[in-house]
Design a protein around this motif. Structure first.
Motif, PDB file in Angstrom:
ATOM      1  N   SER A 104       5.706  -0.692  -4.507  1.00 29.44           N
ATOM      2  CA  SER A 104       4.777  -0.239  -3.471  1.00 29.44           C
ATOM      3  C   SER A 104       3.514   0.338  -4.083  1.00 29.44           C
ATOM      4  O   SER A 104       3.583   1.267  -4.899  1.00 29.44           O
ATOM      5  CB  SER A 104       5.457   0.821  -2.602  1.00 29.44           C
ATOM      6  OG  SER A 104       4.550   1.352  -1.678  1.00 29.44           O
ATOM      7  N   GLN A 105       2.377  -0.181  -3.697  1.00 29.88           N
ATOM      8  CA  GLN A 105       1.104   0.375  -4.164  1.00 29.88           C
ATOM      9  C   GLN A 105       0.956   1.804  -3.688  1.00 29.88           C
ATOM     10  O   GLN A 105       0.731   2.712  -4.465  1.00 29.88           O
ATOM     11  CB  GLN A 105      -0.045  -0.502  -3.649  1.00 29.88           C
ATOM     12  CG  GLN A 105      -1.446  -0.156  -4.163  1.00 29.88           C
ATOM     13  CD  GLN A 105      -2.065   1.076  -3.558  1.00 29.88           C
ATOM     14  OE1 GLN A 105      -2.537   1.960  -4.286  1.00 29.88           O
ATOM     15  NE2 GLN A 105      -2.054   1.213  -2.250  1.00 29.88           N
ATOM     16  N   SER A 106       1.080   1.996  -2.375  1.00 29.00           N
ATOM     17  CA  SER A 106       0.799   3.307  -1.783  1.00 29.00           C
ATOM     18  C   SER A 106       1.909   4.317  -2.041  1.00 29.00           C
ATOM     19  O   SER A 106       1.660   5.520  -2.085  1.00 29.00           O
ATOM     20  CB  SER A 106       0.638   3.157  -0.271  1.00 29.00           C
ATOM     21  OG  SER A 106       1.852   2.687   0.311  1.00 29.00           O
ATOM     22  N   THR A 109       4.983   3.286   2.096  1.00 27.46           N
ATOM     23  CA  THR A 109       5.379   2.263   3.065  1.00 27.46           C
ATOM     24  C   THR A 109       6.766   2.558   3.622  1.00 27.46           C
ATOM     25  O   THR A 109       7.746   2.610   2.877  1.00 27.46           O
ATOM     26  CB  THR A 109       5.346   0.880   2.386  1.00 27.46           C
ATOM     27  OG1 THR A 109       4.011   0.660   1.938  1.00 27.46           O
ATOM     28  CG2 THR A 109       5.753  -0.230   3.336  1.00 27.46           C
ATOM     29  N   GLU A 245      -5.318 -12.321   6.337  1.00 29.24           N
ATOM     30  CA  GLU A 245      -5.725 -10.956   6.662  1.00 29.24           C
ATOM     31  C   GLU A 245      -7.231 -10.761   6.603  1.00 29.24           C
ATOM     32  O   GLU A 245      -7.774  -9.947   7.335  1.00 29.24           O
ATOM     33  CB  GLU A 245      -4.978  -9.914   5.821  1.00 29.24           C
ATOM     34  CG  GLU A 245      -5.249  -9.957   4.352  1.00 29.24           C
ATOM     35  CD  GLU A 245      -4.438  -8.923   3.575  1.00 29.24           C
ATOM     36  OE1 GLU A 245      -4.158  -7.846   4.097  1.00 29.24           O
ATOM     37  OE2 GLU A 245      -4.074  -9.207   2.430  1.00 29.24           O
TER      38      GLU A 245
HETATM   39  C1  F6R Z   1      -1.875  -7.263   1.615  1.00 25.82           C
HETATM   40  C2  F6R Z   1      -1.420  -5.885   1.541  1.00 25.82           C
HETATM   41  C3  F6R Z   1      -0.112  -5.519   2.167  1.00 25.82           C
HETATM   42  C4  F6R Z   1       0.653  -4.538   1.273  1.00 25.82           C
HETATM   43  C5  F6R Z   1       1.935  -4.078   1.960  1.00 25.82           C
HETATM   44  C6  F6R Z   1       2.743  -3.147   1.090  1.00 25.82           C
HETATM   45  O1  F6R Z   1      -3.097  -7.433   0.977  1.00 25.82           O
HETATM   46  O2  F6R Z   1      -2.091  -5.048   0.980  1.00 25.82           O
HETATM   47  O3  F6R Z   1       0.651  -6.661   2.412  1.00 25.82           O
HETATM   48  O4  F6R Z   1       0.935  -5.153   0.072  1.00 25.82           O
HETATM   49  O5  F6R Z   1       1.613  -3.420   3.162  1.00 25.82           O
HETATM   50  O6  F6R Z   1       2.021  -1.999   0.767  1.00 25.82           O
HETATM   51  P1  F6R Z   1       2.478  -1.059  -0.399  1.00 25.82           P
HETATM   52  O7  F6R Z   1       2.353  -1.806  -1.667  1.00 25.82           O
HETATM   53  O8  F6R Z   1       1.535   0.108  -0.339  1.00 25.82           O
HETATM   54  O9  F6R Z   1       3.896  -0.677  -0.135  1.00 25.82           O
END
Ligand code: F6R
Length: 369
Positions: A104-106, A109, A245
């Motif tokens: 997860s980037q953020s 999620t 998107e």
């Molecule tokens: C697409 C995008 C989303 C995120 C997804 C998961 O460009 O950004 O599909 O990859 O919502 O988000 P994280 O990585 O924050 O859990």
């Protein structure tokens, strides 16, 4: 703060070589072995794991799909990957020997968080791959490997995705190192090449003008298809997601081998089809098969946009547009092949007059299930 770029997304695409380099920093020793000291999961647990399960959403899920190819090939541990929102609701089989990787980037999620909570309740060990220090997902995991992409502001993920790939490769290679599987020349070469990725990504970025031009010329297309095989399959899905998107356009990514099982019916004259071609070296059988796929769709009138390695001449006769990427080990190709797809979607959306940093209906972090 956009550093001279019109959009954060353009800035973040341009920052990818640095993001990749920062994520590698300090993790490859001078002896060519990996040191992931920050992983608090003891090597003994990693040695005994009998299954890896990856959970993630969206772009991070695509990184997970690529990780599966790497983990199974380099470590021979069975690996599953699943969108986090489906995971816990089907009562997945987990125990103390399951290593769950949550990407997860953020780090916020909700779908991914709920999946990892479920996994820990069943006794599985959870390793987070995350870009945000101190966020919820790493706090609730047994260990975390941070990606060092820096803050990602644009809603569509670009540099975070590349660093997620790097982190996944590092984990896969580290598992191989700890378990002693496939340790030898092949792996040492891959580690060296991984160190070279920032330069290769930079090289791709320097050659994107024709891709931008092509994207602008396709602003009125109704639909774009993306095809790939092996690790190019998730890359095709990622290319389609970016286009959906940002450009609000119908786009789909397929495994090229599935074409004949249905999607080929969609091919009509003029339809743009992007094909991510695997390296002609290594698994060259796949390369031959995809060349036939390109021939098939072109014979039905598709406009073929082919992403292929430098020196791959076999695809040239069937490519209406040929986008070159550097030669890499087979499993590392996504690091370079996804970049033209990011640029393509960003430019096409801009040509349609869309605000690429803030696409409609989307939020940067999705904190509801
Ligand atoms: C697409 C995008 C989303 C995120 C997804 C998961 O460009 O950004 O599909 O990859 O919502 O988000 P994280 O990585 O924050 O859990």
């Amino acid at each position: 703060e956009k550093g001279g770029y019109d959009y954060f997304m353009l800035k973040e695409i341009a920052e990818q070589p640095k993001a990749v380099a920062d994520t590698l920093l300090g993790r490859i020793g001078t002896d060519g072995r990996l040191t992931l000291d920050e992983l608090r999961i003891p090597d003994s647990v990693l040695r005994e794991a009998d299954k890896v399960v990856i959970v993630a959403c969206g772009t991070a899920f695509h990184a997970g799909m690529i990780a599966k190819y790497a983990i199974e090939h380099w470590t021979r541990i069975p690996c599953e990957v699943e969108v986090a929102s489906e995971f816990r609701y089907r009562d997945p089989i987990l125990d103390g020997r399951t290593l769950v990787i949550a990407i997860s980037q953020s780090g916020e999620t909700m779908d991914t968080l709920m999946a990892l909570r479920h996994a820990r309740e069943q006794g599985a060990k959870v390793l987070a791959i995350c870009n945000t220090n101190g966020s919820t997902i790493p706090r609730e995991s047994d260990a975390v490997l941070y990606t060092h992409a820096g803050p990602e502001v644009a809603v569509a993920s670009t540099k975070a995705f590349l660093t997620q790939l790097v982190a996944c490769y590092l984990v896969a290679l580290y598992l191989g190192q700890v378990r002693g599987t496939k340790w030898g020349d092949e792996i040492s070469a891959v580690i060296r090449e991984l160190g070279d990725a920032p330069r290769q990504v930079e090289q791709v970025l320097q050659t994107m003008e024709p891709v931008r031009e092509l994207a602008r010329s396709l602003a009125d297309a109704r639909s774009v298809l993306f095809l790939g095989r092996h690790v190019g399959f998730p890359v095709a899905m990622e290319g389609a997601l970016k286009l959906k998107e940002l450009a609000y356009m119908h786009a789909e990514g397929f495994a090229a081998g599935e074409l004949k099982h249905g999607p080929i019916a969609l091919i009509e004259p003029g339809l743009p089809v992007v094909v991510v071609v695997p390296s002609p070296r290594g698994r060259s059988i796949l390369h031959d098969k995809i060349v036939s796929n390109i021939q098939e769709i072109r014979a039905r009138g598709a406009r073929t946009i082919v992403i292929a390695e430098e020196g791959d001449e076999a695809v040239a006769p069937y490519a209406d547009h040929l986008i070159r990427i550097p030669v890499t080990p087979v499993l590392l190709q996504p690091l370079v092949s996804v970049v033209p797809l990011q640029v393509f979607a960003c430019e096409l959306a801009t040509a349609k007059g869309h605000e690429v940093d803030q696409p409609r209906n989307l939020a940067k972090s999705v904190t509801v299930e």
